[in-house]
Write an enzyme that holds these catalytic residues in place. Sequence first.
Site, PDB file in Angstrom:
ATOM      1  N   CYS A   1       0.796  -1.221   0.000  1.00 34.64           N
ATOM      2  CA  CYS A   1       0.000   0.000   0.000  1.00 34.64           C
ATOM      3  C   CYS A   1       0.833   1.278   0.000  1.00 34.64           C
ATOM      4  O   CYS A   1       0.515   2.224  -0.709  1.00 34.64           O
ATOM      5  CB  CYS A   1      -1.003   0.026   1.142  1.00 34.64           C
ATOM      6  SG  CYS A   1      -0.664  -1.069   2.494  1.00 34.64           S
TER       7      CYS A   1
ATOM      8  N   ARG B  43       7.019 -11.401   5.038  1.00 33.33           N
ATOM      9  CA  ARG B  43       6.431 -11.354   6.375  1.00 33.33           C
ATOM     10  C   ARG B  43       7.054 -12.457   7.206  1.00 33.33           C
ATOM     11  O   ARG B  43       7.055 -13.622   6.788  1.00 33.33           O
ATOM     12  CB  ARG B  43       4.911 -11.576   6.305  1.00 33.33           C
ATOM     13  CG  ARG B  43       4.238 -10.548   5.447  1.00 33.33           C
ATOM     14  CD  ARG B  43       2.761 -10.810   5.360  1.00 33.33           C
ATOM     15  NE  ARG B  43       2.159  -9.823   4.465  1.00 33.33           N
ATOM     16  CZ  ARG B  43       0.853  -9.725   4.232  1.00 33.33           C
ATOM     17  NH1 ARG B  43       0.020 -10.540   4.840  1.00 33.33           N
ATOM     18  NH2 ARG B  43       0.398  -8.814   3.422  1.00 33.33           N
TER      19      ARG B  43
ATOM     20  N   GLN C 196       1.605 -10.994  -4.030  1.00 30.67           N
ATOM     21  CA  GLN C 196       0.163 -10.763  -4.001  1.00 30.67           C
ATOM     22  C   GLN C 196      -0.308 -10.202  -5.334  1.00 30.67           C
ATOM     23  O   GLN C 196       0.418  -9.444  -5.977  1.00 30.67           O
ATOM     24  CB  GLN C 196      -0.166  -9.723  -2.926  1.00 30.67           C
ATOM     25  CG  GLN C 196       0.145 -10.170  -1.523  1.00 30.67           C
ATOM     26  CD  GLN C 196      -0.207  -9.074  -0.533  1.00 30.67           C
ATOM     27  OE1 GLN C 196       0.334  -7.976  -0.599  1.00 30.67           O
ATOM     28  NE2 GLN C 196      -1.117  -9.361   0.369  1.00 30.67           N
TER      29      GLN C 196
ATOM     30  N   ASP D 234      -2.048  -7.639  -5.928  1.00 34.45           N
ATOM     31  CA  ASP D 234      -2.508  -6.560  -5.066  1.00 34.45           C
ATOM     32  C   ASP D 234      -2.963  -5.346  -5.872  1.00 34.45           C
ATOM     33  O   ASP D 234      -2.401  -5.060  -6.928  1.00 34.45           O
ATOM     34  CB  ASP D 234      -1.349  -6.155  -4.142  1.00 34.45           C
ATOM     35  CG  ASP D 234      -1.857  -5.516  -2.865  1.00 34.45           C
ATOM     36  OD1 ASP D 234      -3.081  -5.467  -2.660  1.00 34.45           O
ATOM     37  OD2 ASP D 234      -1.020  -5.061  -2.068  1.00 34.45           O
TER      38      ASP D 234
ATOM     39  N   HIS E 105      -4.862  -1.194  -5.297  1.00 38.89           N
ATOM     40  CA  HIS E 105      -5.435  -0.177  -4.427  1.00 38.89           C
ATOM     41  C   HIS E 105      -6.288   0.757  -5.255  1.00 38.89           C
ATOM     42  O   HIS E 105      -5.850   1.237  -6.292  1.00 38.89           O
ATOM     43  CB  HIS E 105      -4.329   0.581  -3.696  1.00 38.89           C
ATOM     44  CG  HIS E 105      -3.606  -0.288  -2.720  1.00 38.89           C
ATOM     45  ND1 HIS E 105      -2.488  -1.018  -3.075  1.00 38.89           N
ATOM     46  CD2 HIS E 105      -3.871  -0.598  -1.421  1.00 38.89           C
ATOM     47  CE1 HIS E 105      -2.090  -1.729  -2.024  1.00 38.89           C
ATOM     48  NE2 HIS E 105      -2.907  -1.502  -1.012  1.00 38.89           N
TER      49      HIS E 105
ATOM     50  N   LYS F 196     -12.692  -5.421   6.595  1.00 41.98           N
ATOM     51  CA  LYS F 196     -12.495  -6.059   5.287  1.00 41.98           C
ATOM     52  C   LYS F 196     -13.561  -7.100   4.989  1.00 41.98           C
ATOM     53  O   LYS F 196     -14.253  -7.584   5.887  1.00 41.98           O
ATOM     54  CB  LYS F 196     -11.116  -6.697   5.235  1.00 41.98           C
ATOM     55  CG  LYS F 196     -10.877  -7.722   6.334  1.00 41.98           C
ATOM     56  CD  LYS F 196      -9.494  -8.353   6.218  1.00 41.98           C
ATOM     57  CE  LYS F 196      -9.287  -9.412   7.274  1.00 41.98           C
ATOM     58  NZ  LYS F 196      -8.081 -10.202   7.088  1.00 41.98           N
TER      59      LYS F 196
ATOM     60  N   HIS G  20      -8.118  -1.520  -0.433  1.00 44.99           N
ATOM     61  CA  HIS G  20      -7.053  -2.486  -0.705  1.00 44.99           C
ATOM     62  C   HIS G  20      -7.762  -3.753  -1.157  1.00 44.99           C
ATOM     63  O   HIS G  20      -8.743  -4.147  -0.532  1.00 44.99           O
ATOM     64  CB  HIS G  20      -6.269  -2.863   0.550  1.00 44.99           C
ATOM     65  CG  HIS G  20      -5.778  -1.721   1.371  1.00 44.99           C
ATOM     66  ND1 HIS G  20      -4.453  -1.510   1.606  1.00 44.99           N
ATOM     67  CD2 HIS G  20      -6.430  -0.734   2.022  1.00 44.99           C
ATOM     68  CE1 HIS G  20      -4.297  -0.456   2.381  1.00 44.99           C
ATOM     69  NE2 HIS G  20      -5.484   0.041   2.656  1.00 44.99           N
TER      70      HIS G  20
END
Length: 602
Positions: A300, A329, A347, A349, A351, A430, A476
């Site tokens: 992000c 992570r 990911q 991912d 946004h 979420k 997200h």
Amino acid sequence: MNEIAIKKDGEIIDTQTAKECGFEGEQIHLDNSPESLEILRHSTAHLMAQAIKSLYPDAEFYVGPVVKEGFYYDFKTSAEIGEGDLKKIEKQMLSFAKKKYLIEKYEISMDEAKEKFKDDHLKLEVMKRIPSDTVSIYKQGEFEDLCRGPHLPNIGLIRYFKLTKIAGAYLGGDSKNEMLTRIYGIAFATKEALKEHMTMLAEAEKRDHRKLGNEMKLFTFREEVGAGFPIWLPAGGRLRARLESLLFKAHRKRGYQPVRGPEMLRSDLWKTSGHYQNYGENMYFTHIDELEFGVKPMNCVGHIKVYEDELHSYRDLPIKYFEYGVVHRHEMTGALHGLFRVREFTQDDAHIFCRADQIEEQIIEVVDFVDKIMSTFEFDYKMMISTKPEKAVGSDEVWEISTQALKNAMDKNELAYEIDEGGGAFYGPKIDIKITDAIGREWQCGTIQLDFNLPERFHLEYNGEENDKIQPVMIHRAILGSFERFIGILTEHYAGEFPMFISPTQVAIIPVAQTHKEYAKLLSDKLIDINADSEIYVKNDSLNKRIRTAEKTRVPMIVVIGDEEIKNKTVAIRDRRTREQYNLSEEEFLKLIQTKINEVNF
RNA sequence: GCCGACAUAGCUCAGUUGGCUAGAGCAGCUGAUUUGUAAUCAGCAGGCCCGGGGUUCAAAUCCUCGUGUCGGCACCA
């Protein structure tokens, strides 16, 4: 048929209690119905405790409930019990069962119970959690246990069971407490049902993505590389590339822009975002030139920096950035599991920066995107809304507004969802997407998170109609979740037999003899032109052997070419599933492959 | 992180109570064979027995500390 309990006003009451209270109701017999299995498995747990107590007299017992996959009992003993002891316990259980002890029930006061179990600190722990003044005791032979039932009338009815696993478990499920020994087991009313269950377990084992990933050369792990860091092998690389490219197109169609942030960013930024404080213990940090950098655990912040690169008008929104973002992570060692839980992953991912009045349509659009993808892969799915967790940034008011916004979007569009209290991300609530695979297991993949906090923390803005500065909302979202996890799930879902459009290799080409190699190469080139990968099996092995080798790779289609085919410009196709053969002209064949690859559009 | 188990060739696995040169199948390499729908034959090569440290005349085997894997628990922003 044995009557083992009755059902009265929807409640299951065992025969002991029914007799005691003079109740009557619909009879429950010993069979494989859910009610019956619940009673059977609960009693089997007790029988196991009885056996454990006789083998390990100092054993103390906590709780022994029925769970989705059978039952377990938590206990503690000074003796060390290992996998090998399960057989011994099973044997002891059988020998007790043969004695057909009646299971008797009686009630005593809480004080009497505390006296009775005064040497068992675990049972005393259980009693602390029971609010009532009296408790019931179930007795079979010498063995007595505190329990509210219901139970079988007689332990002789327990015949078809198996102890499956032994493991540690925290008392009360709290990692601050002591660790107990837990033994899992399963029981059925019939021999056939038990056998079927064991076959199902074996089937799940056969599909294990760690095993298939190794066999099919998709990925590997190495001790010297480090735990949780997957290595993608060529076949896995090809599969992954196919997924990536399909998904890339799908994002472009929906107006997402590809962007990319750096792998690590200065720690000051992670302090601004709140990751440093809220997620720091899972992050990797490095110091250089007296500056601290954090390797990104999420994408992000990078995307926020893209947003900040220019001024935005309300007319530009929504702005959608996407990235196949590599994140690190530091998961706890015990959590690592094949591709399902790793420490480095990518990911899918994105946004979405939008106006408050666009939240709903954007959420719905993402939900629709998820639906397209999951139904393509033949996954059922359900959605969960997760609310504010303990560790969180932002005011309660903002949390309330954003949680409500998610619920509204779902409600208005009549989408079903469940609530996961306290399961949100630290920056916002979420919607999680949980999918169900081919053999009924659930997996959490995609997630849609609504975030008012990061825009606030980074002072993001856009120009409104009045040329005023307005803060955008950030959504997200990831649909697969991560390529690693999703490919792991796909592998188990398809048992390694990937559909043509993502299979690492689309076609195996087997020339009958060396003289047919040239035609094979020609075909292979034509396949590349239509974006299909093929492998030619030219090794100096028998035809049969090469077919066998190709079959074992689980390639969707095998074509054999020899004199016949070259003369007629055809191919002989062998189907992976049916193993049947048929001939197609070269043209038809290429068209078939092309159709199969292109049939998918997210 | 916690409880328990495990780690031998690229892969799957044997390896007696500590004792001769650590074995097999598959895969690999070489040769013969040139194959019509699930394993052609023969030969060769392949090992710091997960890594440190220790016990012992002697360790793949016993002890210890790591690392990794597996089954659960806890964790999953």
